[in-house]
Design an enzyme around this catalytic site. Structure first.
Site, short mmCIF file in Angstrom:
data_model
loop_
_atom_site.label_atom_id
_atom_site.label_comp_id
_atom_site.label_asym_id
_atom_site.label_seq_id
_atom_site.Cartn_x
_atom_site.Cartn_y
_atom_site.Cartn_z
N LYS A 60 0.84 -1.18 -0.04
CA LYS A 60 -0.09 0.04 -0.10
C LYS A 60 0.91 1.24 -0.24
CE LYS A 60 -3.94 -2.21 2.23
NZ LYS A 60 -5.05 -1.90 3.33
N TYR B 92 -12.22 -2.02 -4.06
CA TYR B 92 -12.88 -2.29 -2.51
C TYR B 92 -14.28 -1.89 -2.85
CZ TYR B 92 -8.26 -2.22 -0.39
OH TYR B 92 -7.13 -2.54 0.18
N ASN C 40 -2.29 0.31 6.72
CA ASN C 40 -1.77 -1.00 7.18
C ASN C 40 -0.79 -1.69 6.36
OD1 ASN C 40 -3.68 -1.91 5.62
ND2 ASN C 40 -4.77 -3.25 7.04
N HIS D 248 -2.09 -5.33 1.52
CA HIS D 248 -3.52 -6.31 1.44
C HIS D 248 -3.13 -7.60 0.95
CE1 HIS D 248 -7.49 -6.99 -0.12
NE2 HIS D 248 -6.83 -7.48 -1.15
N GLU E 281 -9.82 -10.34 -7.42
CA GLU E 281 -8.70 -9.16 -7.48
C GLU E 281 -7.55 -9.38 -8.37
OE1 GLU E 281 -9.68 -8.64 -2.57
OE2 GLU E 281 -7.79 -9.42 -3.15
P1 CMP Z 1 -7.49 -4.53 3.46
O1 CMP Z 1 -6.80 -5.83 3.82
O2 CMP Z 1 -6.88 -3.88 2.54
O3 CMP Z 1 -9.01 -4.62 3.40
C1 CMP Z 1 -9.96 -3.53 3.47
C2 CMP Z 1 -9.07 -2.38 4.24
O4 CMP Z 1 -9.97 -1.58 4.95
C3 CMP Z 1 -8.28 -2.93 5.36
O5 CMP Z 1 -7.05 -3.56 4.88
C4 CMP Z 1 -8.09 -1.88 6.35
O6 CMP Z 1 -7.06 -1.01 5.70
C5 CMP Z 1 -9.36 -0.73 5.79
N1 CMP Z 1 -10.25 -0.73 7.33
C6 CMP Z 1 -10.66 -1.65 7.85
N2 CMP Z 1 -11.25 -1.49 8.94
C7 CMP Z 1 -10.90 -0.11 8.94
C8 CMP Z 1 -11.36 1.05 9.98
N3 CMP Z 1 -12.24 0.63 10.91
N4 CMP Z 1 -11.07 2.21 9.59
C9 CMP Z 1 -10.32 2.46 8.53
N5 CMP Z 1 -9.96 1.52 7.50
C10 CMP Z 1 -10.22 0.27 7.89
#
Ligand code: CMP
Length: 137
Positions: free
Chosen positions: A9, A49, A112, A115, A126
């Site tokens: 990311k 998403y 984070n 993904h 995906e």
């Molecule tokens: P990812 O695995 O990319 O899939 C969906 C993403 O949404 C997840 O990682 C997080 O980065 C994001 N996400 C999930 N929960 C929250 C939250 N409470 N606030 C902000 N982002 C979120």
């Protein structure tokens, strides 16, 4: 043999962590079947998403994912979907196990670092979102 989509990311790309993250996947026995650096538009992030469109964090998530370059990859190996999820750690880095990519490199649940697809059906969708069959090898 299984394939999964992985994204490094924008936060991790900004921190110059592409090499470290790719090396970790290879060290763990996953193979890079395809890889490309992209800068998603807001609409492309929304498309990727789409399953989260009704979530309260959708705007924040798609703003972040379109905020800078990212790296999209297809990882291949035995049980690749689960293996990748173990290597990444929990979505929230505060809950991620020691040594996982999110524990090491992520700042928050929103930013984070990586993904990974969560199931075979989503992996297929995906992978197809970013790569043509001829780009996987
Ligand atoms: P990812 O695995 O990319 O899939 C969906 C993403 O949404 C997840 O990682 C997080 O980065 C994001 N996400 C999930 N929960 C929250 C939250 N409470 N606030 C902000 N982002 C979120």
């Amino acid at each position: 043999m299984q394939r999964t989509l992985s994204i490094i990311k924008p936060d991790a790309v900004k921190k110059n962590l592409i090499g470290k993250i790719v090396a970790r996947f290879e060290e763990e026995g996953l193979r890079i079947a395809a890889m490309r650096k992209v800068h998603l538009s807001k609409r492309e992030a929304e498309g990727f998403y789409a399953v989260h469109a009704e979530r309260p964090f959708f705007g924040e998530l798609t703003d972040f994912m379109s905020s800078g370059p990212a790296v999209v990859m297809v990882l291949e190996g035995d049980n690749a979907i689960l293996r990748n999820r173990e290597i990444m750690g929990a979505t929230n880095p505060a809950e991620a196990a020691e040594g996982t990519l999110r524990k090491l490199y992520a700042d928050s649940i929103g930013e984070n670092a990586v993904h990974g697809s969560d199931a075979p059906e989503t992996a297929a969708v995906e992978i197809d979102y970013f790569f043509r069959a001829t780009e996987l090898n």
